[in-house]
Write a protein that holds these residues in place. Structure first.
Motif, PDB file in Angstrom:
ATOM      1  N   GLN A 193       0.820  -1.202   0.000  1.00  0.00           N
ATOM      2  CA  GLN A 193       0.000   0.000   0.000  1.00  0.00           C
ATOM      3  C   GLN A 193       0.861   1.261   0.000  1.00  0.00           C
ATOM      4  N   LEU A 194       1.957   1.240   0.720  1.00  0.00           N
ATOM      5  CA  LEU A 194       2.841   2.401   0.743  1.00  0.00           C
ATOM      6  C   LEU A 194       3.514   2.618  -0.606  1.00  0.00           C
ATOM      7  N   ALA A 195       3.892   1.535  -1.259  1.00  0.00           N
ATOM      8  CA  ALA A 195       4.478   1.669  -2.601  1.00  0.00           C
ATOM      9  C   ALA A 195       3.461   2.276  -3.562  1.00  0.00           C
ATOM     10  N   HIS A 196       2.214   1.847  -3.460  1.00  0.00           N
ATOM     11  CA  HIS A 196       1.145   2.426  -4.284  1.00  0.00           C
ATOM     12  C   HIS A 196       0.982   3.912  -3.976  1.00  0.00           C
ATOM     13  N   THR A 229       7.639  -1.432  -7.619  1.00  0.00           N
ATOM     14  CA  THR A 229       7.984  -1.953  -6.294  1.00  0.00           C
ATOM     15  C   THR A 229       6.797  -2.678  -5.667  1.00  0.00           C
ATOM     16  N   ALA A 230       5.595  -2.134  -5.850  1.00  0.00           N
ATOM     17  CA  ALA A 230       4.397  -2.780  -5.305  1.00  0.00           C
ATOM     18  C   ALA A 230       4.238  -4.180  -5.887  1.00  0.00           C
ATOM     19  N   GLN A 231       4.467  -4.328  -7.171  1.00  0.00           N
ATOM     20  CA  GLN A 231       4.351  -5.654  -7.793  1.00  0.00           C
ATOM     21  C   GLN A 231       5.441  -6.597  -7.280  1.00  0.00           C
ATOM     22  N   ARG A 232       6.663  -6.077  -7.131  1.00  0.00           N
ATOM     23  CA  ARG A 232       7.754  -6.911  -6.637  1.00  0.00           C
ATOM     24  C   ARG A 232       7.461  -7.426  -5.224  1.00  0.00           C
ATOM     25  N   ILE A 233       6.964  -6.546  -4.359  1.00  0.00           N
ATOM     26  CA  ILE A 233       6.641  -6.971  -2.995  1.00  0.00           C
ATOM     27  C   ILE A 233       5.495  -7.984  -3.017  1.00  0.00           C
ATOM     28  N   SER A 234       4.542  -7.787  -3.912  1.00  0.00           N
ATOM     29  CA  SER A 234       3.427  -8.740  -4.039  1.00  0.00           C
ATOM     30  C   SER A 234       3.934 -10.119  -4.448  1.00  0.00           C
ATOM     31  N   GLN A 235       4.907 -10.148  -5.343  1.00  0.00           N
ATOM     32  CA  GLN A 235       5.486 -11.430  -5.755  1.00  0.00           C
ATOM     33  C   GLN A 235       6.192 -12.101  -4.585  1.00  0.00           C
TER      34      GLN A 235
END
Length: 286
Positions: free
Chosen positions: A145-148, A155-161
């Motif tokens: 959420q912070l990356a968004h 970065t949000a996608q990388r953390i999601s992975q």
């Protein structure tokens, strides 16, 4: 934990909040307002988006049981949902005064700070939470959420992975990967994320609806529209207009006119094809 509370907890874990509330109503009168029973009630009500009732339940439980970090967490979340951020902050701070290492409270406070534009403070709170439980689902979700909030979809996608890699059975992890992939125009990855989330939690309607929409988006007839899905209609339109004007300015009016005609055809395609594809996919989906 008695059998009724255990059953309610199991129902919540499988995304059946209404049944969990029914189970909690079976508790004896002297146990209904117990701290853990009320925490479960708050969790069930939150899954149903009945946030005013979450706040009422948390306040009643605090009155009956005294200060409790978990109940203060629910009160803070309910106040935040109601737009009363100062009251929410007070609840989170009171909870952290009792349990300074509570990861859920730290992350909830970080969400509140991010919503208020205090991104640096939110980052510090998440770092504190990550130092205590680096692989906790709530830590991953808050970092996403912070990356968004910073507009950093990569970065949000990388953390999601990473989240999915550590918690492959967590439907929220798959849903967040679906959402972050969709934000970057990665339609196939987004569909797979929401498909797995919907399969793991079939009662969560938003997961199924998102998977269906992405199934529409990944249809072969929708491939020409991928630039719009990835960059948005306005950015795509601006690029097309810039190219047309650029060709004319370069002394190539014929090419500019041809590109303009192709752009007109593309626009008509984008208006006509998606509704037809959606209708076809929804028919087969059912």
């Amino acid at each position: 934990m008695n059998a009724t509370l255990h059953q309610a907890q199991a129902l919540l874990a499988t995304g059946r909040p209404e049944q969990a509330l029914t189970q909690l109503s079976l508790l004896p009168a002297n146990e209904v307002t117990g701290s853990y029973a009320m925490q479960l009630r708050c969790a069930a009500l939150s899954q149903l988006d009945r946030w005013p009732e979450v706040g009422d339940a948390a306040r009643a439980a605090l009155a009956a049981n005294g200060p409790d970090p978990d109940l203060l967490l629910w009160l803070g979340r309910a106040e935040h949902e109601a737009g009363r951020d100062r009251t929410a902050e007070r609840a989170f701070l009171d909870g952290l005064a009792l349990a300074p290492d509570d990861v859920d409270l730290l992350c909830a406070y970080a969400d509140l700070c991010a919503a208020d534009g205090q991104l640096d403070k939110a980052d510090r709170l998440v770092e504190l939470a990550a130092a205590r439980a680096p692989q906790a689902p709530v830590v991953y979700a808050t970092r996403i959420q912070l990356a968004h909030a910073r507009g950093d979809n990569r970065t949000a996608q990388r953390i999601s992975q990473e989240f999915v890699g550590v918690h492959p059975d967590n439907p929220v992890a798959h849903a967040l990967l679906g959402g972050t992939s969709a934000a970057r125009g990665h339609v196939d990855a987004a569909y797979e994320g929401f498909r797995q989330a919907a399969a793991a939690r079939p009662t969560e309607q938003v997961f199924a609806e998102s998977a269906m929409e992405l199934r529409v988006a990944r249809h072969p007839l929708m491939r020409p529209l991928r630039p719009i899905l990835r960059f948005g209609a306005i950015k795509t339109w601006l690029v097309a207009v810039a190219l047309i004007i650029g060709l004319r300015a370069a002394g190539l009016p014929a090419l500019g006119g041809l590109l303009g005609l192709l752009w007109l055809v593309y626009c008509v395609y984008s208006w006509v094809v998606p509704p037809l594809v959606r209708k076809w996919v929804m028919r087969s989906w059912r």
